[in-house]
Design an enzyme around this catalytic site. Structure first.
Site, PDB file in Angstrom:
ATOM      1  N   ASN A 147       0.799  -1.245   0.000  1.00 51.85           N
ATOM      2  CA  ASN A 147       0.000   0.000   0.000  1.00 51.85           C
ATOM      3  C   ASN A 147       0.820   1.278   0.000  1.00 51.85           C
ATOM      4  O   ASN A 147       0.408   2.270  -0.594  1.00 51.85           O
ATOM      5  CB  ASN A 147      -1.023  -0.013   1.149  1.00 51.85           C
ATOM      6  CG  ASN A 147      -0.401  -0.147   2.510  1.00 51.85           C
ATOM      7  OD1 ASN A 147       0.716  -0.633   2.642  1.00 51.85           O
ATOM      8  ND2 ASN A 147      -1.114   0.287   3.517  1.00 51.85           N
ATOM      9  N   GLU A 243       4.758  -4.343  12.070  1.00 49.74           N
ATOM     10  CA  GLU A 243       3.801  -3.243  11.893  1.00 49.74           C
ATOM     11  C   GLU A 243       2.612  -3.834  11.149  1.00 49.74           C
ATOM     12  O   GLU A 243       2.698  -4.105   9.950  1.00 49.74           O
ATOM     13  CB  GLU A 243       4.437  -2.108  11.062  1.00 49.74           C
ATOM     14  CG  GLU A 243       5.668  -1.485  11.703  1.00 49.74           C
ATOM     15  CD  GLU A 243       5.350  -0.640  12.922  1.00 49.74           C
ATOM     16  OE1 GLU A 243       4.190  -0.251  13.098  1.00 49.74           O
ATOM     17  OE2 GLU A 243       6.274  -0.389  13.712  1.00 49.74           O
ATOM     18  N   CYS A 277      -3.125   1.388   6.675  1.00 51.13           N
ATOM     19  CA  CYS A 277      -3.268   0.592   7.898  1.00 51.13           C
ATOM     20  C   CYS A 277      -3.999   1.364   8.998  1.00 51.13           C
ATOM     21  O   CYS A 277      -4.575   0.760   9.889  1.00 51.13           O
ATOM     22  CB  CYS A 277      -1.902   0.137   8.388  1.00 51.13           C
ATOM     23  SG  CYS A 277      -0.717   1.481   8.399  1.00 51.13           S
TER      24      CYS A 277
HETATM   25  P1  NAP Z   1       0.671  -9.146   3.417  1.00 53.43           P
HETATM   26  O1  NAP Z   1      -0.142  -9.976   2.533  1.00 53.43           O
HETATM   27  O2  NAP Z   1       0.888  -9.570   4.811  1.00 53.43           O
HETATM   28  O3  NAP Z   1       2.092  -8.978   2.676  1.00 53.43           O
HETATM   29  C1  NAP Z   1       3.102  -8.171   3.203  1.00 53.43           C
HETATM   30  C2  NAP Z   1       4.439  -8.698   2.722  1.00 53.43           C
HETATM   31  O4  NAP Z   1       4.652  -9.988   3.285  1.00 53.43           O
HETATM   32  C3  NAP Z   1       4.518  -8.870   1.218  1.00 53.43           C
HETATM   33  O5  NAP Z   1       5.811  -8.555   0.776  1.00 53.43           O
HETATM   34  C4  NAP Z   1       4.244 -10.353   1.057  1.00 53.43           C
HETATM   35  O6  NAP Z   1       4.745 -10.898  -0.132  1.00 53.43           O
HETATM   36  C5  NAP Z   1       4.984 -10.886   2.245  1.00 53.43           C
HETATM   37  N1  NAP Z   1       4.617 -12.246   2.636  1.00 53.43           N
HETATM   38  C6  NAP Z   1       3.488 -12.952   2.342  1.00 53.43           C
HETATM   39  N2  NAP Z   1       3.550 -14.190   2.900  1.00 53.43           N
HETATM   40  C7  NAP Z   1       4.728 -14.259   3.558  1.00 53.43           C
HETATM   41  C8  NAP Z   1       5.368 -15.273   4.337  1.00 53.43           C
HETATM   42  N3  NAP Z   1       4.814 -16.478   4.565  1.00 53.43           N
HETATM   43  N4  NAP Z   1       6.585 -14.998   4.862  1.00 53.43           N
HETATM   44  C9  NAP Z   1       7.171 -13.803   4.667  1.00 53.43           C
HETATM   45  N5  NAP Z   1       6.612 -12.813   3.932  1.00 53.43           N
HETATM   46  C10 NAP Z   1       5.409 -13.036   3.395  1.00 53.43           C
HETATM   47  O7  NAP Z   1       0.121  -7.642   3.472  1.00 53.43           O
HETATM   48  P2  NAP Z   1      -0.335  -6.705   2.267  1.00 53.43           P
HETATM   49  O8  NAP Z   1      -1.634  -7.217   1.749  1.00 53.43           O
HETATM   50  O9  NAP Z   1       0.785  -6.485   1.302  1.00 53.43           O
HETATM   51  O10 NAP Z   1      -0.556  -5.337   3.042  1.00 53.43           O
HETATM   52  C11 NAP Z   1      -1.703  -5.041   3.743  1.00 53.43           C
HETATM   53  C12 NAP Z   1      -1.513  -5.247   5.229  1.00 53.43           C
HETATM   54  O11 NAP Z   1      -0.399  -4.492   5.690  1.00 53.43           O
HETATM   55  C13 NAP Z   1      -2.694  -4.744   6.015  1.00 53.43           C
HETATM   56  O12 NAP Z   1      -2.990  -5.629   7.053  1.00 53.43           O
HETATM   57  C14 NAP Z   1      -2.184  -3.418   6.574  1.00 53.43           C
HETATM   58  O13 NAP Z   1      -2.837  -2.966   7.712  1.00 53.43           O
HETATM   59  C15 NAP Z   1      -0.782  -3.750   6.846  1.00 53.43           C
HETATM   60  N6  NAP Z   1       0.005  -2.520   6.951  1.00 53.43           N
HETATM   61  C16 NAP Z   1       0.454  -2.127   8.196  1.00 53.43           C
HETATM   62  C17 NAP Z   1       1.160  -0.942   8.324  1.00 53.43           C
HETATM   63  C18 NAP Z   1       1.700  -0.482   9.647  1.00 53.43           C
HETATM   64  O14 NAP Z   1       2.617   0.331   9.657  1.00 53.43           O
HETATM   65  N7  NAP Z   1       1.184  -0.941  10.775  1.00 53.43           N
HETATM   66  C19 NAP Z   1       1.394  -0.150   7.206  1.00 53.43           C
HETATM   67  C20 NAP Z   1       0.885  -0.581   5.973  1.00 53.43           C
HETATM   68  C21 NAP Z   1       0.207  -1.776   5.871  1.00 53.43           C
HETATM   69  P3  NAP Z   1       3.770 -11.168  -1.407  1.00 53.43           P
HETATM   70  O15 NAP Z   1       3.290  -9.844  -1.848  1.00 53.43           O
HETATM   71  O16 NAP Z   1       4.672 -11.816  -2.358  1.00 53.43           O
HETATM   72  O17 NAP Z   1       2.663 -12.055  -0.905  1.00 53.43           O
END
Ligand code: NAP
Length: 469
Positions: A147, A243, A277
């Site tokens: 995002n 995070e 987020c």
């Molecule tokens: P996500 O699906 O958890 O993916 C985040 C990252 O993790 C991606 O690079 C993803 O790779 C990777 N990943 C997936 N499976 C993994 C595994 N088994 N081991 C290690 N890495 C793995 O999250 P998203 O859909 O990209 O982002 C949305 C989420 O991020 C929401 O929950 C949002 O709230 C959270 N977020 C939090 C913050 C904060 O600062 N608190 C800021 C922004 C977003 P792939 O893309 O290749 O699957």
């Protein structure tokens, strides 16, 4: 990819798509096991060099990178808009913020220091003099979400390099373009080969290797709670910062400045189609002003321009994938079936675009209340007492940020003390963040704090040096 200071590809290219219409905007390659291994090895070798660099040398590289990013602002904003589908004007803001994150990291490099320890405060410390020095951890794996692909990556890479570490960055598969560009940019600004490597490919396939490898000292992750928990469970004794997500809430008291509360609630609910987020997902508004607040929010939401992300007028473009749009549309339907009412929006328009949607009286058990929506949907719910509103805000597995609108300082601080979150905003929506502030969550929203000053502490080790005089 970018490994050991060089661009690297494989035989397995996949298109990167503009989420709004599916057009191809780039190519991503899936790292092999050997390539991930090579990236970690390159980082391990470069970590020795980084650790030997003076604070000023690290700071200078980061400062140059800040300047280069500002010089490349328009090009980088187009790349971020293309890979995420976020409106160009929001992508420009992200580039500006990412550059500032690098500048703050450069400043923190200059401030990195330990402290003198008062050893003789213990009887057994007599004749001892001691200090801590902050040492780099070594290799840090940085895993980032789709995002804010640029700024959230800089929140990891900036402090890691400032602290004298080397990085292996795994961006989200949907948004690898800005990550690769930044690796080139850092190299052009003097970063040693191997100090920043970028590997791409499904997290499910290469994530475990990064988390398990003994040469990786820390995993810094931003993303969903599901993946975050998995990393935490697999990482053993490695340092881990997480995070994660939220379903952020704001309270609007009867004495609120309504103009501000309405304008900021609309902006905070629908920026980047709610894929933030700390996006405003739950609004609790006092019964006395509920109707006026709702009417004005509806009016604000209907004014948002929906369109192609590259058009300068666009406010709302699309979610990251059609699948995500389908999920959000399903959650809207589920809430309506459970008794919520649609005040505006509610429809999936095409492919991955969802209308800005306001629902009222969303049941606490509906997914749109208790899970993270990550879409352009907000629930406006009525309350009668501040204690009731606080209890409903706290009735969440998450705790990233929350806010209150009120002109009464007593009420504001009463709520600030009682709402269980990582950050509480008075007369501001929880979607507010500047990049130097401590930022992170409690409960399912994560562990550890970002913001360069705070991240650099997590990314360095305070080593004690004690001298018997
Ligand atoms: P996500 O699906 O958890 O993916 C985040 C990252 O993790 C991606 O690079 C993803 O790779 C990777 N990943 C997936 N499976 C993994 C595994 N088994 N081991 C290690 N890495 C793995 O999250 P998203 O859909 O990209 O982002 C949305 C989420 O991020 C929401 O929950 C949002 O709230 C959270 N977020 C939090 C913050 C904060 O600062 N608190 C800021 C922004 C977003 P792939 O893309 O290749 O699957």
């Amino acid at each position: 990819m970018f490994i050991g200071g060089r661009p690297v590809t494989t035989a397995e290219p996949r298109p990167v798509e503009l989420p709004f219409d599916g057009s191809e905007v780039g190519t991503v390659y899936q790292a092999t096991k050997e390539q991930v291994d090579a990236a970690i090895a390159a980082a391990a070798a470069a970590a020795l060099l980084m650790g030997e660099m003076t604070l000023d040398e690290r700071s200078t590289i980061l400062r140059k990178s800040y300047q280069r990013l500002m010089d490349d602002r328009d090009e980088m904003a187009l790349a971020v808009s293309s890979e995420t589908g976020k409106p160009l004007k929001e992508a420009r803001l992200e580039v500006d913020r990412a550059a500032l994150t690098l500048l703050f990291s450069a400043e923190e490099a200059h401030r990195l220091h330990g402290e003198v320890v008062p050893m003789d405060a213990s009887p057994a410390g007599k004749g001892r003099w001691a200090m801590t020095v902050r040492e780099p951890l070594g290799v840090i794996a940085a895993i980032t979400p789709f995002n804010f692909p640029l700024n959230l990556a800089m929140h990891k890479i900036g402090p890691a390099l400032a602290g004298g570490n080397a990085v292996v960055h795994k961006p989200a598969s949907t948004t690898p373009i800005s990550a690769i560009r930044m690796a080139h940019l850092f190299t052009e600004c003097g970063l040693p080969a191997g100090a920043l490597n970028v590997v791409t490919g499904p997290g499910g396939a290469i994530g475990d290797q990064l988390v398990f490898d003994k040469r990786v000292a820390m995993v810094t992750f931003t993303g969903s709670p599901e993946v975050g928990l998995r990393i935490r469970n697999l990482a053993g004794l490695k340092r881990v910062t997480l995070e994660l997500g939220s379903n952020s809430a704001v309270i609007v008291e009867e004495d609120a400045n309504l103009d501000e509360a309405v304008a900021r609630s609309v902006a905070g609910s629908f920026a980047h189609s709610g894929q933030v987020c700390i996006s405003v997902q739950r609004i609790f508004v006092h019964r006395k002003i509920r109707n006026e607040f709702l009417e004005r929010c509806v009016e604000g939401a209907r004014k948002l321009a929906i369109g192609h992300p590259h058009s300068p007028q666009t406010d709302i473009s699309s979610l990251i994938t059609a699948g995500e749009a389908e999920r959000v549309a399903g959650w809207i339907q589920e809430a309506v079936d459970a008794g919520a009412r649609v005040a505006t929006g509610g429809h999936r328009l095409h492919r991955a675009t969802i209308e800005p949607t306001i629902l009222t009286e969303v049941p606490a058990t509906a997914s749109l209340s208790c899970r993270e929506a990550f879409g352009p949907v907000v629930g406006v719910n009525v309350y009668d007492s501040l204690d009731e509103a606080i209890a409903r805000v706290n009735d969440s597995e998450y705790g990233l940020q929350a806010g209150i609108y009120t002109r009464d300082i007593q009420k504001a601080f009463y709520a600030a003390r009682r709402v269980h979150v990582g950050g509480f905003l008075i007369n501001e929506v929880p979607q507010y963040r500047v990049d130097q502030m401590p930022y992170g969550g409690v409960k399912l929203s994560g562990a550890g704090r970002e913001g360069p000053k705070y991240a650099i502490e997590e990314m360095t080790e305070p080593k004690l040096v004690c001298w018997k005089v």
